[in-house]
Scaffold this active site. Structure first.
Site, short mmCIF file in Angstrom:
data_model
loop_
_atom_site.label_atom_id
_atom_site.label_comp_id
_atom_site.label_asym_id
_atom_site.label_seq_id
_atom_site.Cartn_x
_atom_site.Cartn_y
_atom_site.Cartn_z
N THR A 59 10.98 -95.29 -28.80
CA THR A 59 9.83 -94.99 -28.30
C THR A 59 9.14 -93.58 -28.55
OG1 THR A 59 10.23 -96.59 -26.51
CG2 THR A 59 8.38 -95.05 -25.94
N ALA B 187 9.05 -77.70 -33.37
CA ALA B 187 7.94 -77.35 -32.27
C ALA B 187 8.32 -76.13 -31.46
CB ALA B 187 7.66 -78.55 -31.42
N HIS B 188 9.69 -75.86 -31.12
CA HIS B 188 10.11 -74.54 -30.22
C HIS B 188 10.02 -73.56 -30.96
CE1 HIS B 188 14.44 -74.14 -30.74
NE2 HIS B 188 14.39 -75.11 -31.41
N CYS C 295 22.89 -70.78 -32.45
CA CYS C 295 23.75 -71.86 -32.88
C CYS C 295 25.27 -71.56 -33.06
CB CYS C 295 23.29 -72.64 -34.08
SG CYS C 295 21.66 -72.82 -34.05
N ASN D 48 16.56 -67.60 -41.06
CA ASN D 48 16.43 -67.22 -39.55
C ASN D 48 16.85 -65.91 -39.18
OD1 ASN D 48 18.71 -69.14 -40.28
ND2 ASN D 48 19.02 -69.10 -38.20
N THR E 150 17.15 -80.10 -36.72
CA THR E 150 18.54 -80.42 -36.96
C THR E 150 18.40 -82.00 -37.31
OG1 THR E 150 19.63 -78.94 -35.51
CG2 THR E 150 20.94 -80.76 -36.03
#
Ligand code: 7TS
Length: 394
Positions: free
Chosen positions: A241, A204-205, A328, A155, A73
């Site tokens: 960070t 990544a997920h 979503c 998707n 997103t």
């Protein structure tokens, strides 16, 4: 109770190897990689290794950039708002963006937001298979077009879009090209030496990495302005960070999933086909999109007369996780938005069930799902015909 997870387009299980690789970065290796002392220095080789895995997986030269974000997103927002700030605000005569009508909400909603700021957007519709034609995208290009944003694979349906063709058209017409490749990585070959894209989103997920970390590939020369101002992390591109453990997890997860591409296209595809063959035999079913053009793990099936949610709950009671579409939108129990875009038959939108496998799905799980799905379809059909009969008599 037996549990079967068939909602891998929503998220995936963390690869156990990835979990082991991440562990030390929650314990002894907790330094900030931007620190000058040993704690900072000692994590840097691991970060470099992870970044290297991502460049290798995408076959991208390291003169290009991979920007680390918190999710797809954020990557999609970064491209669309970045193009707005860098190009459209400075040259309003180029204020047109083209996309497909079936993008993820992180693209569609961002573009609706940009429309409020004067951006003109063309939402190219899909055919009855849920496919976007490259010709329709080409026909939408005008002198004002600055960007085309088209996903690599959808998707909901798993349909693989004509990314090669559209990238060539974009290059020829001098238009920037972004692709949301969230559903493509680890399912179809993504080789950036063969397909020229300016921006590419991943998360990544969706490929057995951790949640809350994603990336944006940016081709050299197509740099975008920073949207998160602050420190100089990521070469000043995105302050904050670095999420060391998660970046390391994402790198290995991407290497692993791209390394399993053959398995995905043989074993997982065979399991998907077995499941699809069995459940599409049930009366009054429609599977959206032809198999040859779909990702190997996805089925979007509609059972006429049976509400998608009813089927979902029957499956859930038997421990099987599926979805009526994108998680979503699930809180509002919307009709499936892609099915609505495919149009023609609005009933499709309310009856869609998405089943998405992963390389961890087993044959045993598929047999169990075929059995439960068949029984649930019979049960729900008998209820709906009883209901129809009562209504007729009443
Ligand atoms: N782009 C695509 C194509 C997606 O499928 C998703 C998530 C996202 C972007 C957003 O990813 P995130 O990293 O920001 O979470 N899609 C779905 C889905 O189909 N069901 O649940 C989430």
């Amino acid at each position: 109770m037996k549990r079967v997870y068939l909602d891998n387009n929503a998220t995936t299980k963390l690869d156990p190897i990835v979990k082991v690789k991440m562990q030390p970065f929650f314990e002894d290796l907790y330094g900030n990689p931007n620190s000058l002392h040993q704690y900072g220095i000692e994590v840097r080789p691991y970060l470099n290794e992870a970044m290297g895995y991502m460049y290798d997986a995408l076959n991208a030269p390291n003169s290009d950039d991979i920007l680390i974000t918190s999710c797809a997103t954020e990557s999609n927002n970064t491209v669309l708002k970045g193009v707005f700030f860098k190009h459209i605000l400075t040259n309003p005569s180029k204020n047109h963006i083209i996309t497909s009508a079936v993008e993820h909400p992180s693209v569609l909603e961002t573009l609706h937001f940009l429309q409020e700021h004067g951006v003109e957007v063309t939402f190219v519709d899909v055919d009855q298979y849920g496919y976007v034609s490259a010709q329709k995208i080409a026909a939408a290009i005008t002198d004002k077009t600055i960007l085309i944003s088209m996903m690599w694979a959808n998707n909901e349906t798993g349909m693989i879009f004509p990314v090669d063709e559209v990238s060539k058209i974009a290059q020829e017409r001098g238009v920037l090209f972004h692709t949301d490749a969230v559903q493509a990585i680890g399912k179809v070959k993504v080789d950036l030496t063969k397909t020229s894209v300016d921006y590419l989103t991943f998360s990544a997920h969706k490929f057995h990495g951790p949640k809350g970390i994603g990336g944006l590939y940016v081709k050299k020369g197509c740099e975008l302005p920073n949207l998160l101002h602050g420190g100089e992390q990521m070469g000043g591109y995105r302050a904050g960070t670095l999420n060391v453990a998660y970046i390391i997890g994402m790198g290995l997860a991407m290497k692993q999933s791209v390394g399993h591409l053959d398995k995905m296209n043989s074993d997982v595809r065979a399991l998907r086909d077995r499941l699809e063959d069995a459940i599409s035999q049930l009366p009054d079913t429609i599977v959206v999109g032809d198999r040859a053009r779909r990702t190997p793990n996805t089925i979007l099936i509609s059972l006429r007369g049976i509400e998608g949610e009813s089927m979902l709950w029957d499956l859930n009671r038997a421990g099987i996780a599926a979805s009526t579409g994108s998680a979503c939108a699930s809180e509002s129990l919307h009709a499936n938005p892609v099915m609505s875009a495919i149009g023609e038959d609005s009933e499709l939108a309310h009856t869609a069930i998405r089943l998405s496998l992963s390389r961890f799905t087993t044959a045993d799980e598929i047999d169990y799902t075929i059995d439960i799905f068949t029984k649930a379809a019979e049960r729900l059909r008998s209820i709906s015909s009883t209901y129809a009969y009562t209504n007729e008599v009443g």
